[in-house]
Each structure stands twice: as C-alpha cells, then as structure tokens.
Motif scaffolding. Sequence first.
Motif, PDB file in Angstrom:
ATOM      1  N   HIS A 168       0.817  -1.208   0.000  1.00  0.00           N
ATOM      2  CA  HIS A 168       0.000   0.000   0.000  1.00  0.00           C
ATOM      3  C   HIS A 168       0.855   1.264   0.000  1.00  0.00           C
ATOM      4  CE1 HIS A 168      -3.897  -1.945   0.231  1.00  0.00           C
ATOM      5  NE2 HIS A 168      -3.339  -2.829   1.034  1.00  0.00           N
ATOM      6  N   MET A 169       1.987   1.229   0.653  1.00  0.00           N
ATOM      7  CA  MET A 169       2.880   2.385   0.645  1.00  0.00           C
ATOM      8  C   MET A 169       3.413   2.636  -0.763  1.00  0.00           C
ATOM      9  SD  MET A 169       6.352   2.992   2.856  1.00  0.00           S
ATOM     10  CE  MET A 169       7.134   1.541   2.145  1.00  0.00           C
ATOM     11  N   MET A 170       3.872   1.568  -1.434  1.00  0.00           N
ATOM     12  CA  MET A 170       4.445   1.738  -2.760  1.00  0.00           C
ATOM     13  C   MET A 170       3.370   2.023  -3.810  1.00  0.00           C
ATOM     14  SD  MET A 170       7.584   1.742  -2.244  1.00  0.00           S
ATOM     15  CE  MET A 170       8.047   1.881  -3.976  1.00  0.00           C
ATOM     16  N   ARG A 171       2.149   1.555  -3.577  1.00  0.00           N
ATOM     17  CA  ARG A 171       1.089   1.897  -4.534  1.00  0.00           C
ATOM     18  C   ARG A 171       0.835   3.394  -4.527  1.00  0.00           C
ATOM     19  NH1 ARG A 171      -3.698  -2.132  -4.597  1.00  0.00           N
ATOM     20  NH2 ARG A 171      -2.234  -3.253  -5.926  1.00  0.00           N
ATOM     21  N   SER A 172       0.866   4.007  -3.336  1.00  0.00           N
ATOM     22  CA  SER A 172       0.680   5.458  -3.270  1.00  0.00           C
ATOM     23  C   SER A 172       1.854   6.180  -3.927  1.00  0.00           C
ATOM     24  CB  SER A 172       0.512   5.919  -1.825  1.00  0.00           C
ATOM     25  OG  SER A 172       1.691   5.725  -1.080  1.00  0.00           O
ATOM     26  N   MET A 173       3.072   5.624  -3.799  1.00  0.00           N
ATOM     27  CA  MET A 173       4.242   6.219  -4.444  1.00  0.00           C
ATOM     28  C   MET A 173       4.147   6.101  -5.968  1.00  0.00           C
ATOM     29  SD  MET A 173       6.099   7.366  -1.952  1.00  0.00           S
ATOM     30  CE  MET A 173       7.710   7.649  -2.648  1.00  0.00           C
ATOM     31  N   MET A 174       3.663   4.948  -6.448  1.00  0.00           N
ATOM     32  CA  MET A 174       3.542   4.764  -7.892  1.00  0.00           C
ATOM     33  C   MET A 174       2.437   5.641  -8.471  1.00  0.00           C
ATOM     34  SD  MET A 174       6.010   2.817  -8.632  1.00  0.00           S
ATOM     35  CE  MET A 174       5.665   2.444 -10.342  1.00  0.00           C
ATOM     36  N   ASP A 175       1.422   5.929  -7.681  1.00  0.00           N
ATOM     37  CA  ASP A 175       0.375   6.844  -8.156  1.00  0.00           C
ATOM     38  C   ASP A 175       0.959   8.223  -8.426  1.00  0.00           C
ATOM     39  OD1 ASP A 175      -1.555   4.932  -8.111  1.00  0.00           O
ATOM     40  OD2 ASP A 175      -2.448   5.543  -6.203  1.00  0.00           O
ATOM     41  N   LEU A 176       1.890   8.669  -7.570  1.00  0.00           N
ATOM     42  CA  LEU A 176       2.557   9.948  -7.811  1.00  0.00           C
ATOM     43  C   LEU A 176       3.332   9.906  -9.118  1.00  0.00           C
ATOM     44  CD1 LEU A 176       3.962  10.870  -4.267  1.00  0.00           C
ATOM     45  CD2 LEU A 176       1.920  11.771  -5.379  1.00  0.00           C
ATOM     46  N   LEU A 177       3.944   8.763  -9.409  1.00  0.00           N
ATOM     47  CA  LEU A 177       4.693   8.617 -10.661  1.00  0.00           C
ATOM     48  C   LEU A 177       3.756   8.659 -11.852  1.00  0.00           C
ATOM     49  CD1 LEU A 177       7.487   7.962 -11.977  1.00  0.00           C
ATOM     50  CD2 LEU A 177       6.837   5.558 -11.841  1.00  0.00           C
ATOM     51  N   ARG A 178       2.653   7.932 -11.777  1.00  0.00           N
ATOM     52  CA  ARG A 178       1.689   7.911 -12.885  1.00  0.00           C
ATOM     53  C   ARG A 178       1.108   9.294 -13.157  1.00  0.00           C
ATOM     54  NH1 ARG A 178       0.316   2.685 -10.564  1.00  0.00           N
ATOM     55  NH2 ARG A 178       0.619   1.032 -12.111  1.00  0.00           N
ATOM     56  N   GLU A 179       0.943  10.071 -12.083  1.00  0.00           N
ATOM     57  CA  GLU A 179       0.382  11.410 -12.226  1.00  0.00           C
ATOM     58  C   GLU A 179       1.410  12.434 -12.690  1.00  0.00           C
ATOM     59  OE1 GLU A 179      -1.155  12.078  -8.343  1.00  0.00           O
ATOM     60  OE2 GLU A 179      -2.592  10.422  -8.483  1.00  0.00           O
ATOM     61  N   GLY A 180       2.660  12.019 -12.847  1.00  0.00           N
ATOM     62  CA  GLY A 180       3.696  12.929 -13.324  1.00  0.00           C
ATOM     63  C   GLY A 180       4.084  13.986 -12.315  1.00  0.00           C
ATOM     64  N   VAL A 181       3.927  13.686 -11.009  1.00  0.00           N
ATOM     65  CA  VAL A 181       4.270  14.667  -9.980  1.00  0.00           C
ATOM     66  C   VAL A 181       5.762  14.975 -10.010  1.00  0.00           C
ATOM     67  CG1 VAL A 181       4.425  15.044  -7.474  1.00  0.00           C
ATOM     68  CG2 VAL A 181       2.333  14.080  -8.486  1.00  0.00           C
ATOM     69  N   PHE A 182       6.587  13.960 -10.198  1.00  0.00           N
ATOM     70  CA  PHE A 182       8.026  14.155 -10.150  1.00  0.00           C
ATOM     71  C   PHE A 182       8.645  14.359 -11.535  1.00  0.00           C
ATOM     72  CE2 PHE A 182       7.098  11.913  -6.181  1.00  0.00           C
ATOM     73  CZ  PHE A 182       7.719  12.758  -5.280  1.00  0.00           C
ATOM     74  N   TYR A 183       8.214  13.569 -12.487  1.00  0.00           N
ATOM     75  CA  TYR A 183       8.714  13.734 -13.858  1.00  0.00           C
ATOM     76  C   TYR A 183       7.792  12.982 -14.798  1.00  0.00           C
ATOM     77  CZ  TYR A 183      10.748   9.039 -13.284  1.00  0.00           C
ATOM     78  OH  TYR A 183      10.924   7.693 -13.045  1.00  0.00           O
ATOM     79  N   ASN A 184       7.856  13.350 -16.052  1.00  0.00           N
ATOM     80  CA  ASN A 184       7.036  12.718 -17.075  1.00  0.00           C
ATOM     81  C   ASN A 184       7.806  11.541 -17.664  1.00  0.00           C
ATOM     82  OD1 ASN A 184       5.588  11.985 -19.345  1.00  0.00           O
ATOM     83  ND2 ASN A 184       5.015  14.080 -19.862  1.00  0.00           N
TER      84      ASN A 184
END
Length: 255
Positions: A168-184
């Motif tokens: 569950h922790m990493m799923r929330s981290m991957m959601d940030l990645l999918r949303e392009g929060v850090f980079y595209n």
Amino acid sequence: MPFQPVTAEKLAAAVVRQIEQLILRGILRPGDRLPAERELSERLGVSRPSLREAVAELQDRGLLSSRAGAGVFVADVLGNAFSPALTRLFASHEDALFDYIAFRRDMEGLAAARAATHGSDTDLELVDTIFRKMEGAHSKRDPSEEAALDADFHMAIVEASHNVIMLHMMRSMMDLLREGVFYNRSVMFRRRTTRDMLLDQHRAINDGLQARDPEAARGAIEAHLNYVRASLAEQREADRHEDVARLRLQQEVGR
C-alpha cells in the motif's frame, strides 16, 4: 477462568472479513466497483440482508463508498497518503525528485529480493507477462504504452513481495509517478537510445526474478533506478543550459 463461550460467526462478519482481506492484499483496489448486490450475494453464498449489513459496516469503516445510481466502490483509501499541499511541494522542489528515486530504489530493491524468494510461480508469471507486453510496445513509435507498462511492471514486483504494508505504501508512491508529480516518464521513453537501455534494464530485472535469484533481482532494480536518476539529472542540467542559451540569443538579437 478466562474462557468465553464459542459462538458461530455471523455471515455478515465473514463477508466483512473477506472483503477486508481483498482490499488489504491489493486485489480490490481503490475505485474498483463491487458486483451488483444480487450477483455478489450469490458469489458469496449469503443472503442479501447479510450482504447489506456487511457493506454498511465497511462503509462506516471508510473502506467502501456508494454512489447514487452507480453502485458500491472501494474507497480511495490511498488518497490521504500525501496531502495536495505536500504533493505540490514535491513537484516544485528538485531535491524531492532525487529523494523519491532513492526511496524507490531502496524499497523496490527489497521488494524484488522478496519477490524472488517469496513470490509464487503465478506472481512471477504476471511480472513476465507485463514485461513481454513491454517488449511488444517497444517497437511502437508512441512511447506512452510502454511507459504505462513500466509502472505496472514495478508494481507487480511489489505485489509479488507479499508484504501488505509495502504494497500500500508503494502503490501510493507509484500513483505519484503515474500522475507525473516528479517527472514525465514519457519524456524519458522518447529517446530511442534511452528507451533501449530501459528495456534492457527491465529485462535484467525480470531475468533475476524468473531465476529466483534475489541478489540479481535487487541489483538489477538498483542499477535501473540509478540510471533513471542519472538520466534525469543530465536532462535537468541540459534544460538549464538551454535556458541560458536562449537568454544569450535574445540579448544578441536585441543589440
């Protein structure tokens, strides 16, 4: 004496426990719609009143939510992992990007080692299936499909580690990645050389997992994310150089 009478478990309680387990293990995900009441009661082998009681309890606990005319859904329990204010803060500071990659490297390295050891044959087959889809998408000119499969591949490894807290922790981290929060991610996949390197790195990760070699799988994950970090640092430096060059050109043209 500390003994209590043994009582039969209510059917509604058994339903609650089963749905809780499906959510905990990541099988039911935020936004997933439950089957219609009649179908679900038949699948579970319980009466509709018992099912309604269970659903009501899960709604009270914040695990399910109902939408008028649409049905009952798994609540967005991960939505509170990072507040919108913190997410915006992440997006505006470069240090957060590299800390994010370092965190993923350490956690996914551990997940890969666990997956190689604890993952079932079906877990590893799923990882391999996603990788084969990545290979198929690799030849396409548009990198978006391959980039999306990249996130699915990494999440499948975390799921294969069979640690629900990490899941569950990493799923929330991957959601940030999918949303392009850090980079595209699609930007990285646009360059053919980089895209080839990324596929080779994912192949090495998959090979380590399929061989059930925890050290090889962990090392391949760490090497991959170190490469991602270096590539992003180079791109950001190149962007800064380009900004300076444009200013010089504007100054020269204006003379």
